[in-house]
Design an enzyme around this catalytic site. Structure first.
Site, PDB file in Angstrom:
ATOM      1  N   SER A  43      -1.971 -14.235  -3.855  1.00  0.00           N
ATOM      2  CA  SER A  43      -1.419 -13.304  -3.734  1.00  0.00           C
ATOM      3  C   SER A  43      -1.564 -12.538  -2.565  1.00  0.00           C
ATOM      4  CB  SER A  43      -1.522 -12.165  -4.747  1.00  0.00           C
ATOM      5  OG  SER A  43      -0.514 -11.085  -4.827  1.00  0.00           O
ATOM      6  N   ASN A  44      -1.321 -11.145  -2.316  1.00  0.00           N
ATOM      7  CA  ASN A  44      -1.737 -10.692  -0.893  1.00  0.00           C
ATOM      8  C   ASN A  44      -2.332  -8.973  -1.422  1.00  0.00           C
ATOM      9  OD1 ASN A  44       0.626  -8.686  -0.949  1.00  0.00           O
ATOM     10  ND2 ASN A  44       1.768 -10.735  -0.978  1.00  0.00           N
TER      11      ASN A  44
END
Ligand code: CTP
Length: 421
Positions: free
Chosen positions: A218-219
């Site tokens: 993810s980020n």
């Protein structure tokens, strides 16, 4: 802009701050300070059990106003009605399950609930409690009742709770409560309804791409900017669908569609984009995902896994390619280098009408912060929005999108809200 960074509705507003008896009551001190800084006149009201968690002297010193606790005050014979009548806004933070229940049932058992029942001002309830209580159907039903009556409810955060457990139930930080307070006051002031008749589709948050049964890529996106855009648009009268990877509060004219992966987001957007007048892709969509996520948990004893990645669908580019006349597409670009150059490149390559660029390497800007500073690029212009709250950035993005829509349709948008043929 006011010194606290909000749109300024709190300036000179009389705010009754109700504090109920939960561990988060200690946070009422910081909230009082922030409200006072924003220019509000704060009248704290404590329940009897709140006094076990926070000293009345602390709140009264911060508010420069005596703290009220009792229905039977000799200085003020009928405080329950006089406080409610004077208030421009009533905030309950933290709101316990008991206060929420009493308010929903109309049981004026103490000064706080009596004030809530006696006021015509907007009310913002900020629940904070243990996860099991927060998820109990009695609490959910009571909150649904309050929402139906027009009470603003700020969903609690997920995090560490009293006793060390982790889960939803934490009182959101003062900045978020202030933002919600501004929004409640703005809505009450009968703010401009310039998006009435329009449909907006907004995405928010970073997508999560599974690696195996427990891990994902993810980020750092928090989804705050997308959420702020959706909330602001609904308040300005639009019918809004927010497709989000982070929890978000539904509200009047605001539907929330939870998703997790880029593919789920792409499908949710595809199903709704056709009828949207404005699409705002504020989500940080993963560009790559593991090609073959394991259905079980990968075990260390099996060695370091080789994770083969494949590209995800580019949702914005897909919308750009299929865009119908009179629809406005807004993209975001979170950059660490040449923000304007990259935003201009993406504006063209993705077929967007507006591209909002921000420098996520700068302090107080972008991922996770409550503030942002952006450049809004159109094909013909660039508007710089200096460091502001995400709420104000949201308003600026919506202003720019509305201008584009008017230009594309050659008239005021209110009369052009129906889908084009
Ligand atoms: N976007 C999208 N689908 C993707 C990737 C991005 O819809 N698979 C959208 C984002 O929501 C954002 C815009 O495209 O509105 C720009 O996202 P960004 O990640 O900055 O662009 P990329 O195409 O990934 O460009 P680069 O990797 O070159 O920075």
């Amino acid at each position: 802009m006011d010194p606290a960074g909000g749109p300024g509705h709190l300036r000179s507003a009389t705010v009754v701050l109700g504090v109920a008896g939960g561990i988060a009551a200690y946070k009422a001190a910081e909230l009082t300070r922030r409200l006072v800084e924003a220019g509000a006149h704060v009248c704290p009201v404590l329940t009897e059990s709140a006094e076990r968690f926070i000293g009345a002297a602390t709140l009264s010193a911060l508010a420069s106003e005596p703290v009220r606790t009792s229905l039977f005050d000799e200085r003020e014979p009928i405080p329950h009605t006089s406080l409610g009548q004077r208030a421009d806004l009533v905030i309950v933070a933290p709101a316990t399950a008991r206060v929420i229940a009493a308010y929903a049932a109309g049981l004026s058992s103490d000064l706080l609930v009596a004030t809530l029942l006696a006021t015509r001002a907007p009310v913002l309830v900020c629940p904070a409690m243990h996860t099991e209580m927060w998820e109990h159907p009695a609490v959910r039903d009571n909150l649904a009742t309050l929402r139906r009556r027009g009470v603003h409810v700020l969903e609690p955060d997920t995090g560490r709770l009293a006793g060390g457990d982790v889960g939803p139930g934490r009182l959101p930080d003062a900045a978020r409560i202030l933002e919600a307070a501004e929004a409640a006051l703005a809505a009450a002031a009968g703010r401009r309804q310039d998006l009435a008749g329009l449909r907006l589709l907004v995405t928010a948050g970073g997508t999560r791409e599974p690696v195996d049964a427990v891990r994902y890529l993810s980020n750092r996106s928090s989804g705050k900017q997308g959420r702020a855009i959706a909330a602001a648009a609904a308040e300005r009268g639009a019918e809004v669908v927010l497709v989000s990877t982070v929890p978000a509060e539904p509200g009047p004219r605001l539907e929330v569609v939870p998703v997790e992966t880029a593919e789920e987001m792409a499908a949710a957007v595809a199903a709704r984009a056709e009828s949207a007048d404005i699409v705002v892709m504020a989500a940080a969509v993963a560009d790559f995902r593991p090609k073959a996520p394991a259905a079980v948990k990968l075990k260390k004893r099996d060695g370091v896994p080789e994770i083969v990645l494949e590209p995800t669908p580019d949702i914005l580019a897909g919308l750009g390619a299929a865009k119908r006349a009179g629809q406005v597409l807004v993209g975001f670009a979170a950059e660490t280098g040449d923000v304007v150059g990259e935003a201009r490149r993406k504006l063209q390559s993705k077929g967007a009408d507006l591209l909002v660029g921000n420098d996520v390497s700068a302090h107080e800007v972008g991922f996770g912060w409550d503030t942002n500073a952006v450049t809004i690029l159109s094909r013909t212009a660039a508007v710089e929005v200096p460091l502001s709250s995400k709420r104000e950035i949201a308003e600026a993005v919506l202003d720019a999108a509305l201008l584009e829509l008017r230009a594309a349709r050659g008239g005021p948008p209110g009369r052009q809200g129906e889908p084009q043929t």
